[in-house]
Design a protein around this motif. Sequence first.
Motif, PDB file in Angstrom:
ATOM      1  N   ALA A 168      39.679  15.875  85.091  1.00 12.96           N
ATOM      2  CA  ALA A 168      39.994  15.968  86.239  1.00 12.96           C
ATOM      3  C   ALA A 168      39.944  17.855  86.974  1.00 12.96           C
ATOM      4  O   ALA A 168      40.451  18.100  88.123  1.00 12.96           O
ATOM      5  CB  ALA A 168      41.505  14.874  87.062  1.00 12.96           C
ATOM      6  N   GLN A 169      40.384  18.145  85.816  1.00  8.33           N
ATOM      7  CA  GLN A 169      40.313  19.972  85.831  1.00  8.33           C
ATOM      8  C   GLN A 169      41.462  20.170  86.208  1.00  8.33           C
ATOM      9  O   GLN A 169      41.725  21.999  85.890  1.00  8.33           O
ATOM     10  CB  GLN A 169      39.456  20.176  86.759  1.00  8.33           C
ATOM     11  CG  GLN A 169      37.621  19.958  86.379  1.00  8.33           C
ATOM     12  CD  GLN A 169      37.428  20.613  85.299  1.00  8.33           C
ATOM     13  OE1 GLN A 169      38.117  21.853  84.824  1.00  8.33           O
ATOM     14  NE2 GLN A 169      36.815  19.938  83.980  1.00  8.33           N
ATOM     15  N   ALA A 170      42.610  19.244  86.897  1.00  8.54           N
ATOM     16  CA  ALA A 170      43.685  19.821  87.095  1.00  8.54           C
ATOM     17  C   ALA A 170      44.043  18.089  87.132  1.00  8.54           C
ATOM     18  O   ALA A 170      44.328  17.160  87.176  1.00  8.54           O
ATOM     19  CB  ALA A 170      43.125  20.351  88.963  1.00  8.54           C
ATOM     20  N   ALA A 171      45.962  18.460  86.987  1.00  7.89           N
ATOM     21  CA  ALA A 171      46.655  17.325  86.342  1.00  7.89           C
ATOM     22  C   ALA A 171      47.405  17.520  88.053  1.00  7.89           C
ATOM     23  O   ALA A 171      48.783  17.200  87.461  1.00  7.89           O
ATOM     24  CB  ALA A 171      47.603  17.540  85.600  1.00  7.89           C
ATOM     25  N   SER A 172      46.896  17.049  89.033  1.00 12.59           N
ATOM     26  CA  SER A 172      47.127  17.181  90.527  1.00 12.59           C
ATOM     27  C   SER A 172      46.477  16.245  91.323  1.00 12.59           C
ATOM     28  O   SER A 172      44.981  15.502  90.905  1.00 12.59           O
ATOM     29  CB  SER A 172      47.299  18.621  91.136  1.00 12.59           C
ATOM     30  OG  SER A 172      46.020  18.569  91.263  1.00 12.59           O
ATOM     31  N   PRO A 173      46.895  15.610  92.664  1.00  9.07           N
ATOM     32  CA  PRO A 173      46.451  14.564  93.186  1.00  9.07           C
ATOM     33  C   PRO A 173      45.126  15.474  93.763  1.00  9.07           C
ATOM     34  O   PRO A 173      43.783  14.523  93.974  1.00  9.07           O
ATOM     35  CB  PRO A 173      47.068  14.827  94.324  1.00  9.07           C
ATOM     36  CG  PRO A 173      48.783  15.219  94.351  1.00  9.07           C
ATOM     37  CD  PRO A 173      47.971  16.363  93.380  1.00  9.07           C
ATOM     38  N   GLN A 174      44.661  16.658  93.756  1.00 10.45           N
ATOM     39  CA  GLN A 174      43.689  17.652  94.119  1.00 10.45           C
ATOM     40  C   GLN A 174      43.107  17.178  93.094  1.00 10.45           C
ATOM     41  O   GLN A 174      41.237  17.134  93.811  1.00 10.45           O
ATOM     42  CB  GLN A 174      43.751  18.767  94.864  1.00 10.45           C
ATOM     43  CG  GLN A 174      44.566  19.445  95.909  1.00 10.45           C
ATOM     44  CD  GLN A 174      45.707  18.843  95.698  1.00 10.45           C
ATOM     45  OE1 GLN A 174      46.556  19.276  94.376  1.00 10.45           O
ATOM     46  NE2 GLN A 174      46.250  18.631  96.458  1.00 10.45           N
ATOM     47  N   ASP A 209      49.922   9.916  87.525  1.00 12.53           N
ATOM     48  CA  ASP A 209      49.761   9.209  88.960  1.00 12.53           C
ATOM     49  C   ASP A 209      49.899   9.882  89.732  1.00 12.53           C
ATOM     50  O   ASP A 209      48.992   9.443  90.683  1.00 12.53           O
ATOM     51  CB  ASP A 209      51.165   8.523  88.929  1.00 12.53           C
ATOM     52  CG  ASP A 209      52.183   7.617  88.329  1.00 12.53           C
ATOM     53  OD1 ASP A 209      51.141   7.365  87.923  1.00 12.53           O
ATOM     54  OD2 ASP A 209      52.554   7.385  88.184  1.00 12.53           O
ATOM     55  N   LEU A 210      49.680  11.290  90.025  1.00 11.81           N
ATOM     56  CA  LEU A 210      49.261  12.770  91.046  1.00 11.81           C
ATOM     57  C   LEU A 210      48.036  12.693  90.678  1.00 11.81           C
ATOM     58  O   LEU A 210      47.340  12.019  92.038  1.00 11.81           O
ATOM     59  CB  LEU A 210      49.155  14.314  90.586  1.00 11.81           C
ATOM     60  CG  LEU A 210      51.108  13.833  90.559  1.00 11.81           C
ATOM     61  CD1 LEU A 210      51.383  15.603  90.297  1.00 11.81           C
ATOM     62  CD2 LEU A 210      51.490  13.103  91.381  1.00 11.81           C
ATOM     63  N   ILE A 211      46.793  12.283  89.688  1.00 15.26           N
ATOM     64  CA  ILE A 211      45.560  12.491  89.540  1.00 15.26           C
ATOM     65  C   ILE A 211      45.409  10.447  90.268  1.00 15.26           C
ATOM     66  O   ILE A 211      43.773  10.826  91.267  1.00 15.26           O
ATOM     67  CB  ILE A 211      44.807  12.291  88.406  1.00 15.26           C
ATOM     68  CG1 ILE A 211      45.188  13.738  87.490  1.00 15.26           C
ATOM     69  CG2 ILE A 211      43.313  11.883  88.316  1.00 15.26           C
ATOM     70  CD1 ILE A 211      44.304  13.874  86.109  1.00 15.26           C
ATOM     71  N   ALA A 212      46.069   9.479  89.721  1.00 13.40           N
ATOM     72  CA  ALA A 212      45.100   8.239  90.161  1.00 13.40           C
ATOM     73  C   ALA A 212      45.867   7.948  91.788  1.00 13.40           C
ATOM     74  O   ALA A 212      45.363   7.800  92.878  1.00 13.40           O
ATOM     75  CB  ALA A 212      46.348   7.309  89.739  1.00 13.40           C
ATOM     76  N   LEU A 213      46.793   9.177  92.461  1.00  8.67           N
ATOM     77  CA  LEU A 213      47.055   8.802  94.118  1.00  8.67           C
ATOM     78  C   LEU A 213      46.228   9.913  95.028  1.00  8.67           C
ATOM     79  O   LEU A 213      45.735   9.132  95.445  1.00  8.67           O
ATOM     80  CB  LEU A 213      48.604   9.305  94.373  1.00  8.67           C
ATOM     81  CG  LEU A 213      49.292   8.185  93.432  1.00  8.67           C
ATOM     82  CD1 LEU A 213      50.574   9.346  93.820  1.00  8.67           C
ATOM     83  CD2 LEU A 213      49.175   7.686  94.827  1.00  8.67           C
ATOM     84  N   GLY A 214      45.867  10.781  93.838  1.00  8.80           N
ATOM     85  CA  GLY A 214      44.305  11.868  95.078  1.00  8.80           C
ATOM     86  C   GLY A 214      43.503  10.666  94.783  1.00  8.80           C
ATOM     87  O   GLY A 214      42.649  10.919  95.637  1.00  8.80           O
ATOM     88  N   PHE A 215      42.743   9.952  94.119  1.00  7.68           N
ATOM     89  CA  PHE A 215      41.936   8.905  93.357  1.00  7.68           C
ATOM     90  C   PHE A 215      41.286   7.841  94.584  1.00  7.68           C
ATOM     91  O   PHE A 215      40.538   8.180  95.179  1.00  7.68           O
ATOM     92  CB  PHE A 215      41.438   9.238  91.962  1.00  7.68           C
ATOM     93  CG  PHE A 215      40.541   8.060  91.615  1.00  7.68           C
ATOM     94  CD1 PHE A 215      39.753   9.285  90.819  1.00  7.68           C
ATOM     95  CD2 PHE A 215      40.025   6.831  92.061  1.00  7.68           C
ATOM     96  CE1 PHE A 215      38.230   8.609  90.740  1.00  7.68           C
ATOM     97  CE2 PHE A 215      38.829   6.895  91.414  1.00  7.68           C
ATOM     98  CZ  PHE A 215      37.576   7.533  90.944  1.00  7.68           C
ATOM     99  N   ILE A 216      43.026   7.608  94.637  1.00 10.77           N
ATOM    100  CA  ILE A 216      42.760   6.211  95.893  1.00 10.77           C
ATOM    101  C   ILE A 216      42.044   7.078  97.150  1.00 10.77           C
ATOM    102  O   ILE A 216      41.859   6.273  97.602  1.00 10.77           O
ATOM    103  CB  ILE A 216      44.271   6.182  95.444  1.00 10.77           C
ATOM    104  CG1 ILE A 216      44.159   5.316  94.267  1.00 10.77           C
ATOM    105  CG2 ILE A 216      44.285   5.121  96.529  1.00 10.77           C
ATOM    106  CD1 ILE A 216      46.050   4.986  93.986  1.00 10.77           C
ATOM    107  N   LYS A 217      42.956   8.504  97.681  1.00 17.03           N
ATOM    108  CA  LYS A 217      43.286   8.846  98.555  1.00 17.03           C
ATOM    109  C   LYS A 217      41.484   9.046  99.268  1.00 17.03           C
ATOM    110  O   LYS A 217      40.889   8.758 100.792  1.00 17.03           O
ATOM    111  CB  LYS A 217      43.668  10.132  99.326  1.00 17.03           C
ATOM    112  CG  LYS A 217      43.496  10.767 100.358  1.00 17.03           C
ATOM    113  CD  LYS A 217      44.311  12.376 100.369  1.00 17.03           C
ATOM    114  CE  LYS A 217      43.860  13.028 101.471  1.00 17.03           C
ATOM    115  NZ  LYS A 217      44.782  14.057 101.586  1.00 17.03           N
ATOM    116  N   ALA A 218      40.951   9.356  97.750  1.00 16.25           N
ATOM    117  CA  ALA A 218      39.010   9.867  98.388  1.00 16.25           C
ATOM    118  C   ALA A 218      38.553   8.876  97.782  1.00 16.25           C
ATOM    119  O   ALA A 218      36.602   8.992  98.606  1.00 16.25           O
ATOM    120  CB  ALA A 218      38.795  10.567  96.463  1.00 16.25           C
TER     121      ALA A 218
END
Length: 352
Positions: A214-220, A244-253
């Motif tokens: 993901a390159q960053a451990a964030s929603p972005q 979870d932050l990566i997962a929440l960003g993945f869900i949004k996208a």
Amino acid sequence: MKKTSSTIRDVAAAAGVSVTTVSKFINHAQRFSPPVEARVQAAIDELGYRSNPLARSMITGETRTIGLAILDILNPHFTSIVKGANRVALQHDYTLLLVDTEESQDHEQVLIEALAQRVDGVIVSSRMPEQSVQWMLELHKPVVLFGRNHHFPIPSVGTDSYLASYMLARHLLNQGHRSIAYVGFGQSRWNNERIRGVQACLAEQGLSASVYDAQAASPQGGERACSSIMLGPNRPDAVICYNDLIALGFIKAARALGFSLPQDVSIAGFDNVPYGEYASPALTTVDLQSEKMGEIAMLKLIDALAGKNDTEYSLLEPRLVVRDSTMRRAGASASEDASAARAIPIRKGTSR
């Protein structure tokens, strides 16, 4: 009438004792007879005297302050660690001094060395490789780490990342998923263990996970990774994210791309951040007991300050929290799911 800026000399004069006696009394450096202590305490109360922490530290050599270096204050996993550590610090009359290293290995050492000069000991969450932290032993202050260090005798606490990821992979297999992707964060010391747990579980079924970063451990980071994974030639039916932050960003996208969740793809993460329960769909995750981690780290540091030379690694048990972002696919039997629930510690739909 109370003075607004009473000094230690005022207290000594009111109590009829020396300044040295008052200093030793308020710094708990020496006990005196009950009548003397009573007079000193009465003078302190009458004058409204408050000790100067800087003066106290010059006498005792202690700041009564603990340094805590975390990777990202915006990540609720770390704020939960701070909450747990601070709770224990207050119980033991310590103040917490916080440093956010902003997920930067380049800044870590400089910031932690500066922090160590202001505190009695430090608790550190680091992105540095295990073998690169020898300089922490040269701080001449007690240090506690998050995550086991096999190279140096430093007290540490953490959660079993291998078991946590194995549990998530097993849960998804038991729901009938066979095409599973792992979206990691390569800079993390725990990323390889999570990959290893996922792959070991899938290998038992003759399967292998597709691994992405993901390159960053964030929603972005999760948002940016989503399109190439979900619109690529090997679209998975389940995705395990590094946190979870990566997962929440993945869900949004994924929703923005037109996918229905969890019907088209199941999503899961790690950390059990508080607002994962309120996402749509609510996020399946692994609770790593972040607050408990902070509590134990602080207790270890307080023990080290008391002279206890304990370099033990405390391992916390991960707990699977099943919510609506994962669902059983066609072909998965209820008996398989029930068997998984008996084999793995599962908390249904609960938060930290």
